[in-house]
Design a protein around this motif. Sequence first.
Motif, PDB file in Angstrom:
ATOM      1  N   ALA A 126      -9.306  -1.494  -0.377  1.00 21.79           N
ATOM      2  CA  ALA A 126     -10.032  -0.306  -0.109  1.00 21.79           C
ATOM      3  C   ALA A 126     -10.346  -0.194   1.375  1.00 21.79           C
ATOM      4  CB  ALA A 126     -11.541  -0.760  -0.652  1.00 21.79           C
ATOM      5  N   GLU A 127      -9.965  -1.329   2.354  1.00 16.20           N
ATOM      6  CA  GLU A 127     -10.108  -1.138   3.680  1.00 16.20           C
ATOM      7  C   GLU A 127      -8.892  -0.753   4.091  1.00 16.20           C
ATOM      8  OE1 GLU A 127     -11.271  -4.798   5.308  1.00 16.20           O
ATOM      9  OE2 GLU A 127     -13.202  -4.642   4.204  1.00 16.20           O
ATOM     10  N   PHE A 128      -7.983  -0.296   3.508  1.00 15.05           N
ATOM     11  CA  PHE A 128      -6.826   0.568   3.974  1.00 15.05           C
ATOM     12  C   PHE A 128      -6.991   2.129   4.309  1.00 15.05           C
ATOM     13  CE2 PHE A 128      -3.692  -2.541   1.811  1.00 15.05           C
ATOM     14  CZ  PHE A 128      -3.713  -3.144   2.885  1.00 15.05           C
ATOM     15  N   THR A 129      -8.355   2.512   4.183  1.00 18.39           N
ATOM     16  CA  THR A 129      -9.034   3.790   4.575  1.00 18.39           C
ATOM     17  C   THR A 129      -9.802   3.749   5.553  1.00 18.39           C
ATOM     18  OG1 THR A 129     -10.572   3.586   2.720  1.00 18.39           O
ATOM     19  CG2 THR A 129      -8.765   4.592   1.922  1.00 18.39           C
ATOM     20  N   GLY A 130      -9.547   4.703   6.352  1.00 15.29           N
ATOM     21  CA  GLY A 130     -10.587   4.620   7.547  1.00 15.29           C
ATOM     22  C   GLY A 130     -11.563   5.486   7.299  1.00 15.29           C
ATOM     23  N   ARG A 131     -12.403   6.072   8.359  1.00 16.18           N
ATOM     24  CA  ARG A 131     -13.483   6.883   8.115  1.00 16.18           C
ATOM     25  C   ARG A 131     -12.904   8.334   7.597  1.00 16.18           C
ATOM     26  NH1 ARG A 131     -17.828   9.511  12.338  1.00 16.18           N
ATOM     27  NH2 ARG A 131     -19.067  10.138  10.742  1.00 16.18           N
ATOM     28  N   HIS A 132     -11.933   8.789   8.111  1.00 18.78           N
ATOM     29  CA  HIS A 132     -11.615  10.143   7.575  1.00 18.78           C
ATOM     30  C   HIS A 132     -10.073  10.385   7.047  1.00 18.78           C
ATOM     31  CE1 HIS A 132     -15.257  11.637   9.649  1.00 18.78           C
ATOM     32  NE2 HIS A 132     -14.799  11.384  10.576  1.00 18.78           N
ATOM     33  N   THR A 133      -9.664   8.932   7.226  1.00 22.61           N
ATOM     34  CA  THR A 133      -8.019   8.881   6.602  1.00 22.61           C
ATOM     35  C   THR A 133      -8.229   8.017   5.458  1.00 22.61           C
ATOM     36  OG1 THR A 133      -7.843   6.799   7.989  1.00 22.61           O
ATOM     37  CG2 THR A 133      -7.424   9.018   9.259  1.00 22.61           C
ATOM     38  N   VAL A 134      -7.120   8.710   4.640  1.00 21.83           N
ATOM     39  CA  VAL A 134      -6.785   7.616   3.300  1.00 21.83           C
ATOM     40  C   VAL A 134      -5.263   7.481   3.585  1.00 21.83           C
ATOM     41  CG1 VAL A 134      -6.702   8.001   0.902  1.00 21.83           C
ATOM     42  CG2 VAL A 134      -8.279   9.256   2.312  1.00 21.83           C
ATOM     43  N   ASN A 135      -4.986   6.087   3.700  1.00 22.63           N
ATOM     44  CA  ASN A 135      -3.548   5.820   3.826  1.00 22.63           C
ATOM     45  C   ASN A 135      -3.088   5.312   2.452  1.00 22.63           C
ATOM     46  OD1 ASN A 135      -1.085   4.689   4.281  1.00 22.63           O
ATOM     47  ND2 ASN A 135      -1.894   3.552   6.368  1.00 22.63           N
ATOM     48  N   PHE A 136      -2.597   6.222   1.522  1.00 17.48           N
ATOM     49  CA  PHE A 136      -2.237   6.066   0.334  1.00 17.48           C
ATOM     50  C   PHE A 136      -0.922   5.207   0.272  1.00 17.48           C
ATOM     51  CE2 PHE A 136       0.110   6.970  -3.638  1.00 17.48           C
ATOM     52  CZ  PHE A 136      -0.975   6.409  -4.558  1.00 17.48           C
ATOM     53  N   GLY A 137       0.046   5.502   1.170  1.00 14.66           N
ATOM     54  CA  GLY A 137       1.319   4.438   1.237  1.00 14.66           C
ATOM     55  C   GLY A 137       0.588   2.979   1.247  1.00 14.66           C
ATOM     56  N   MET A 138      -0.119   2.950   1.959  1.00 20.72           N
ATOM     57  CA  MET A 138      -0.488   1.547   2.074  1.00 20.72           C
ATOM     58  C   MET A 138      -1.454   0.916   0.921  1.00 20.72           C
ATOM     59  SD  MET A 138       0.272  -0.134   4.699  1.00 20.72           S
ATOM     60  CE  MET A 138      -0.427  -1.617   5.204  1.00 20.72           C
ATOM     61  N   GLN A 139      -2.290   1.988   0.365  1.00 18.14           N
ATOM     62  CA  GLN A 139      -2.783   1.344  -0.911  1.00 18.14           C
ATOM     63  C   GLN A 139      -1.811   1.091  -1.808  1.00 18.14           C
ATOM     64  OE1 GLN A 139      -5.667   4.680  -1.639  1.00 18.14           O
ATOM     65  NE2 GLN A 139      -7.244   3.336  -0.600  1.00 18.14           N
ATOM     66  N   ALA A 140      -1.034   2.175  -2.198  1.00 20.41           N
ATOM     67  CA  ALA A 140       0.112   1.877  -3.009  1.00 20.41           C
ATOM     68  C   ALA A 140       0.951   0.308  -2.928  1.00 20.41           C
ATOM     69  CB  ALA A 140       1.275   3.101  -3.024  1.00 20.41           C
ATOM     70  N   THR A 141       1.136   0.233  -1.707  1.00 20.82           N
ATOM     71  CA  THR A 141       1.790  -1.088  -1.320  1.00 20.82           C
ATOM     72  C   THR A 141       1.066  -2.268  -1.853  1.00 20.82           C
ATOM     73  OG1 THR A 141       2.748   0.045   0.424  1.00 20.82           O
ATOM     74  CG2 THR A 141       3.101  -2.325   0.594  1.00 20.82           C
ATOM     75  N   GLY A 142      -0.411  -2.224  -1.196  1.00 18.25           N
ATOM     76  CA  GLY A 142      -1.163  -3.406  -1.764  1.00 18.25           C
ATOM     77  C   GLY A 142      -1.330  -3.297  -3.031  1.00 18.25           C
ATOM     78  N   GLY A 143      -1.362  -2.177  -3.854  1.00 23.08           N
ATOM     79  CA  GLY A 143      -1.719  -2.429  -5.476  1.00 23.08           C
ATOM     80  C   GLY A 143      -0.444  -2.988  -6.065  1.00 23.08           C
ATOM     81  N   ILE A 144       0.768  -2.593  -5.597  1.00 22.51           N
ATOM     82  CA  ILE A 144       1.749  -3.222  -6.342  1.00 22.51           C
ATOM     83  C   ILE A 144       2.067  -4.588  -5.944  1.00 22.51           C
ATOM     84  CG2 ILE A 144       4.439  -3.313  -5.875  1.00 22.51           C
ATOM     85  CD1 ILE A 144       4.413  -0.188  -5.922  1.00 22.51           C
ATOM     86  N   LEU A 145       1.702  -5.266  -4.819  1.00 26.15           N
ATOM     87  CA  LEU A 145       1.800  -6.584  -4.399  1.00 26.15           C
ATOM     88  C   LEU A 145       0.437  -7.074  -5.335  1.00 26.15           C
ATOM     89  CD1 LEU A 145       2.310  -6.460  -0.725  1.00 26.15           C
ATOM     90  CD2 LEU A 145       3.794  -7.248  -2.619  1.00 26.15           C
ATOM     91  N   ALA A 146      -0.552  -6.405  -5.608  1.00 23.05           N
ATOM     92  CA  ALA A 146      -1.579  -6.988  -5.909  1.00 23.05           C
ATOM     93  C   ALA A 146      -1.529  -7.285  -7.766  1.00 23.05           C
ATOM     94  CB  ALA A 146      -3.266  -6.270  -5.838  1.00 23.05           C
ATOM     95  N   SER A 147      -0.812  -6.348  -7.978  1.00 24.70           N
ATOM     96  CA  SER A 147      -0.358  -6.638  -9.713  1.00 24.70           C
ATOM     97  C   SER A 147       0.649  -7.376 -10.012  1.00 24.70           C
ATOM     98  CB  SER A 147      -0.030  -5.136 -10.189  1.00 24.70           C
ATOM     99  OG  SER A 147       0.928  -4.529  -9.518  1.00 24.70           O
ATOM    100  N   LEU A 148       1.231  -7.976  -9.094  1.00 23.64           N
ATOM    101  CA  LEU A 148       2.316  -9.100  -9.289  1.00 23.64           C
ATOM    102  C   LEU A 148       1.736 -10.332  -9.761  1.00 23.64           C
ATOM    103  CD1 LEU A 148       4.826  -8.485  -6.127  1.00 23.64           C
ATOM    104  CD2 LEU A 148       5.177  -7.637  -8.608  1.00 23.64           C
ATOM    105  N   PRO A 149       0.782 -11.125  -9.217  1.00 24.06           N
ATOM    106  CA  PRO A 149       0.377 -12.197  -9.669  1.00 24.06           C
ATOM    107  C   PRO A 149      -0.120 -12.325 -11.113  1.00 24.06           C
ATOM    108  CG  PRO A 149      -0.566 -12.009  -7.575  1.00 24.06           C
ATOM    109  CD  PRO A 149       0.107 -10.714  -7.891  1.00 24.06           C
ATOM    110  N   PRO A 150      -0.906 -11.270 -11.774  1.00 28.74           N
ATOM    111  CA  PRO A 150      -1.332 -11.306 -13.086  1.00 28.74           C
ATOM    112  C   PRO A 150      -0.228 -10.848 -13.915  1.00 28.74           C
ATOM    113  CG  PRO A 150      -2.590  -9.335 -11.747  1.00 28.74           C
ATOM    114  CD  PRO A 150      -1.704 -10.247 -10.891  1.00 28.74           C
ATOM    115  N   LEU A 151       0.913 -10.234 -13.278  1.00 34.75           N
ATOM    116  CA  LEU A 151       2.078  -9.806 -14.112  1.00 34.75           C
ATOM    117  C   LEU A 151       2.816 -11.110 -14.220  1.00 34.75           C
ATOM    118  CD1 LEU A 151       3.493  -6.476 -12.822  1.00 34.75           C
ATOM    119  CD2 LEU A 151       2.833  -6.923 -15.054  1.00 34.75           C
TER     120      LEU A 151
END
Lengths: 426, 315, 282
Positions: free
Chosen positions: C236-261
């Motif tokens: 959630a902290e990859f977003t700033g006040r007016h910015t949404v960094n979806f590329g980083m969120q996607a990266t984080g999301g993919i890495l975050a789904s590796l351990p459960p996988l």
Amino acid sequence: MRRGTYTRGEFLGLGVAGAVILAGCGGGQGGSKGGGTTTLNALFMQQAAYSSDNVNSMTKAFEKQNPGIKVNPTFVAYEALHDKIITAAPAGSYDVVLMDVIWPAEFATKKIVAKTTGRIPPGERGKILGGALQAVSYKGNYYGFPWILDTKYFYYNEDMLRRAGIKRAPATWDEVVATAKAVKSKGIIKYPLVWSWAQAEALICDYTQLLGAFGGRFFDGSGNPAFNTGGGLAALKFMKMTLDEGLTNPSSITSIEDDVRKVVSQGQAAMALNWTYMFALANDPKQSRVAGKIRIAHTPRGPGGAPGVNGSMGLAITRGSQNQDAAWRYIQFIASQKIQDRYAKLSLPVWKSSYDEKQVIDALPQVVPVAKKQLNNMILRPQVASYNDFSHELQVQIQLALKGKKSPEQALDDAARATASILKSS
Amino acid sequence: MGVVQTKEARPAVPRGGGPWRRLFSREGPTAVVLLLPSLIVVFGIIIYPLLKTLYTSFFAVDSAFPGHYPFVGLGNYAHVLRTGEFWDAVGHTAYFTVLTTFLEVFFGLLIGLLLNTDLKGRWLFRSIVILPWALPTIVNGAMWRWIFNADYGALNALLTQLHIISHYKAWLGDPWTALNMVAVADIWKNTPLAAFFILAALQTIPGDLYEAARVDGAGRLRSFFSITLPLLMPTIVIILVLRTMEAFKVFDIIYVMTGGGPANGTETVAYYTYVEAFSNQLFGEGAALAYIIAIFILFFAIIYMRMLQRGEVEY
Amino acid sequence: MRDSLGYRVFIHAAAVVVAVAVLAPFAWLLISSIAAPADLLSRPLHWIPAHPSLSRYENVLFNPQNGSAATFRAGMRNSAIVAASSVAISLGVGIFGAYAFAQLRFRFRRAILLLFLSTYMLPPIALVISLYLTMARLHLLDTRLGLILVYCSFITPFVLWIMSGYFQSIPKELEDAARIDGCTRIGALFRVILPLARSGILATALFGFLLAWDEFLYALIFTSSLNSKTIPVAIAEFTGRHTVNFGMQATGGILASLPPLAIAFVFQRYLVGGLASGAVKG
């Protein structure tokens, strides 16, 4: 805040919980006064300007100057900031918190932040931009110290306007409409305008700026809602008109500021309102296809003038803090002119005289001259304790009008009625 | 798990039994001992918040600080139930809950059955199916928000490139459409959960039951409806209750995807509770809302369990 | 069982359809994580990025200069510890409780089970304020232990409930046989029932793990530093006040789904088909 005393019910609850938990574990919360050092906990937000790394290095410099004070800065997403401040207030977890311009009324009324009127000498007040001071003021008192200064500027794609035969930036909203029509009719772009009109605070920022331009007021002299008449109504009608005429991108209804930035950066819009941060990103070749073509200007004039919406933030001391003096010293340090000037490229200073300094002007040569004018001409969103409730109500009604589910008059009358009852009950 | 496997195999059907079995009092103490650790772990830390919230719901609490607030009895509840926005939120939530729960169970059943067949590359298929479940909800929300984006969304790109739509649409720009799109995101993420629960239940069905049915000349479909489905019923009810609870409390994905918009079209009861409690600091009303939500869910849960009792398996 | 060719073709076709439905959004997430920001914003959209790069992954995993990336790395560690501990504790206490619910007769059995479940029926938003105060008094704010305790409180009811369901589906005769052979109740539980309910236990454990791994609101409010911030909070902290960094969120999301996988992957042979030698054929 009664620390260290429990009501009987709380004590019972703690007894049960305590049975489960091994005592003596946990993280240090609150200020410890042991050994002559004071520990401050400060709450900031994650952002690009004044990033966590910037704040950490400011903090290190402060600790070097003040060996008796240790500061733990923590960072959360902006969306979580308000909720975190509220939840932590009774426990006194934080001494210093970052406060948005729309919160002083709420935080002062609910006794979350401490009054700092006596801490800012009258002589010093004159050195700070008025709009910045407003970010920490409520009913004639100050609650903290301004730190971040921002407003929505007018951005335009110079190249598109030139191709439509327009030589200079539109100075009035009428000219904006004429320009948009010219750009559209020449087939340069389908929707010349894009806005941040999603159901979020972003919508109220755009609306406020237009309300100011059309000479509207949120409340009349006796505190009754007045945005459903005059300039407030004209602003909404203007918004609706640009949508109906196909001048505004219909996606605006789901867009926040960053979506606006993306559309402009992709050359999909000719004009937009946005905060300072967009200038650098829209002209960065890595992020933008129209780098070098995006210009920044003072917001267009309407019958009521050309105020920009005040989007400043300040640093406040919590009422629950046991170390208010140390907290103030820390705030004074990181909001000092010396520090702010050094970081001017990231975030514009709150000090008037900074805007004539070479260091600051060189940091952002295109922005500073415009900012100098615009930052002296700002409009505040209403300073009411139940601001969020009011804002939420207004967002929904404006969206209903934009979606054509209600007439602008009806929508704003409904919002005004709801606002009146919100104000009465709080 | 170094455990000894039993050797004797006797075909047996799951134990039925009427709901009103005699109480064996001699098993009471054993049960207490076995349940005590769970009781401590569950209620040890949250008993105080649970009661405190209930207490708060009877007072006009408008700040997070402990203190003296006027007692209003059921006033918070009454006020909430008189609010139009609350009933709109209930409508959205009910629609969302029924739609997502039903489709998740339905797809979960189909995929669970598919996972149980001997597919080539079955392990790969199972790993693929689990993907959405492993993706954190807030990323799932951000992802779908991005897919549905009105200007650059992959969905718009796909549909225009296939000439299904002529120009880009704002998928989250209309209250009704947006609610359905949030449901899509939720179904995509949570169907695997249903599928894996079904799969685990299928594993416990003795194979000889099917053998016997085949000897009796039952086809695949008949044995599905006469053996598999009845035995899966308890698991299906578990999934129903679980997903109903989750869907009725849906918050994270709304928070990320739409913020309740456009024009409040995706505001659910939990999101409304959040707005009242946090944004507006009406903690008394927020607490009342929370208990109203809990009562709704309890009502659902009891209905499901009743449904189940009519089936033969007892819970 | 012999399967007809038509049936085999049908199930494989169905599997392909399901796989595509699952993978399409995920593939887009993957592309978003390696594409340059400008690539993602092209119209018409180019599905294959022109300049793919792994720089975001590098940034998140190895960059010592980036505050959010450091938070992410700490978040992975914290989430792993919190989720694993919560599941271990919840299963540890829950299995006995579930056995009691499934195999013992006692007064108010269903009511007690419903009481456990009802703790989960309140939205977390309602509990968060008073829970925060409790945690503050116990010095558990911003600690992993605090999160573990809170998570156990809502994972355990599920363990009780789901496991009792799996325990009930195990034929009573098997347990009786073990008891006749001289096992105690607990002995029968460990020797007979747990092995048979293995796939159920694993499904429950995975479910509990993901519940903890995914939890957002409590983590958001109770954590404030690298000591305890979890993965969803870090993302959630990859977003700033007016910015949404979806590329980083996607990266984080993919890495975050590796351990459960990875967990699902390792355990899936236990989850399914490992029961052939047991009393119940899969």
